[in-house]
Design a protein around this motif. Sequence first.
Motif, PDB file in Angstrom:
ATOM      1  N   GLN A 156      59.480  45.110  46.962  1.00 13.78           N
ATOM      2  CA  GLN A 156      57.889  45.615  46.775  1.00 13.78           C
ATOM      3  C   GLN A 156      57.412  46.707  47.417  1.00 13.78           C
ATOM      4  N   GLN A 157      57.252  46.801  49.016  1.00 10.01           N
ATOM      5  CA  GLN A 157      57.213  47.170  49.956  1.00 10.01           C
ATOM      6  C   GLN A 157      57.899  49.230  49.603  1.00 10.01           C
ATOM      7  N   LEU A 158      59.338  48.604  49.389  1.00  9.01           N
ATOM      8  CA  LEU A 158      59.822  49.544  49.212  1.00  9.01           C
ATOM      9  C   LEU A 158      59.833  50.630  48.210  1.00  9.01           C
ATOM     10  N   ALA A 159      58.904  50.402  47.047  1.00  5.08           N
ATOM     11  CA  ALA A 159      58.475  51.083  46.096  1.00  5.08           C
ATOM     12  C   ALA A 159      57.207  51.932  45.801  1.00  5.08           C
ATOM     13  N   SER A 160      57.090  52.572  47.353  1.00  2.00           N
ATOM     14  CA  SER A 160      56.322  53.112  47.996  1.00  2.00           C
ATOM     15  C   SER A 160      56.808  54.144  49.045  1.00  2.00           C
ATOM     16  N   ARG A 161      56.350  55.317  48.667  1.00  4.83           N
ATOM     17  CA  ARG A 161      57.140  55.872  49.409  1.00  4.83           C
ATOM     18  C   ARG A 161      56.082  56.056  51.404  1.00  4.83           C
ATOM     19  N   TYR A 162      55.508  55.925  51.218  1.00  8.06           N
ATOM     20  CA  TYR A 162      55.289  55.956  52.745  1.00  8.06           C
ATOM     21  C   TYR A 162      55.183  53.715  52.843  1.00  8.06           C
ATOM     22  N   ILE A 163      55.901  53.895  54.329  1.00  7.49           N
ATOM     23  CA  ILE A 163      55.605  52.309  54.456  1.00  7.49           C
ATOM     24  C   ILE A 163      55.109  52.938  56.091  1.00  7.49           C
TER      25      ILE A 163
END
Length: 322
Positions: free
Chosen positions: A200-207
């Motif tokens: 789910q977090q990997l769906a965002s460009r910036y972590i």
Amino acid sequence: MWQRLRSPIERVAYYTTALGREVLPHPYWRAQWERWLARLGQDGIAPETAERLAYYNKLEEGASAAAAPRLRDMSHKPSYYYYDLRRFASAFDRELQLGYVFGDVNFVPAIPSVVKSRPIGNGNTNGVLMKLDRLRHYRWPQDSLPFEQKAPRAVWRGVLNTEARRRLVELYGGHTAFDIGHVQTGVEGVAPKARLSIPQQLASRYIISLEGNDVATNLKWIMTSNSLCLMPRPRYETWFMEGALVPGRHYAELRADLSDLEETVAHYERHPEEARRIISEAHAHVARFADTRREALLSFLVLQKYFECTGQMERRPLVTTA
């Protein structure tokens, strides 16, 4: 704690393998390691291996392990740490003395000691790094989603065990363009948010990666993904060599007070080619840890060098001059 353990199948496989190694006697492991040393004597140590050995174990001849426990008395708890260290310590005589500190280590031990983590910088020689608690920390999730196809937002989930983490949530927990929050209950004034899995977090460009008790657990899997890692300069390092990471090359640097998160995200939204370049360099760093044989060799060499530098084993220039 929510990220701490992997699936039951992985834990069963880990313990089954670890207990199987315990059955094999010391002469078996010693003979195996002597064969490796003989081959190294003929071929030499590769420059990459020598560089990493010197990074992990900075001890010099004359170091003392007089106050350290003997291998035969090694603590079995926490078991992940014990079995990760025992896997390689089994090749050495059980009467040898080895200092170790299990758990999250954010200080330099008083005597030369094997640790999972240590402060970055000069003066950390007594912290001898090994790949401990690897089941938790060394995860390489597959990420097939390109950077451009991810949501243009920054994301973070975790517990508020540092001032930096609390500041992040206080500053940006209500930001409509980000997805930032903590997962603890009973935190006054800051409501928790729903947990997010790694996919789910990997769906965002910036972590965002922020250190906790020592290193940031999520740093390793962020750097193997197609998302951009945002973080302040790290203060602690592990086998992953966080101290060798270069801001602007391996990750996008944030100020210590995190006040520049919005402008940092805006910059990489305007310059996606820079983000892709950093992500590529992050992948190259992760690739240094992909060769399982070299990882095992380095673990043996770290211990060999420890015992040589503390005068407990005959010096082999091949190892102690690396």
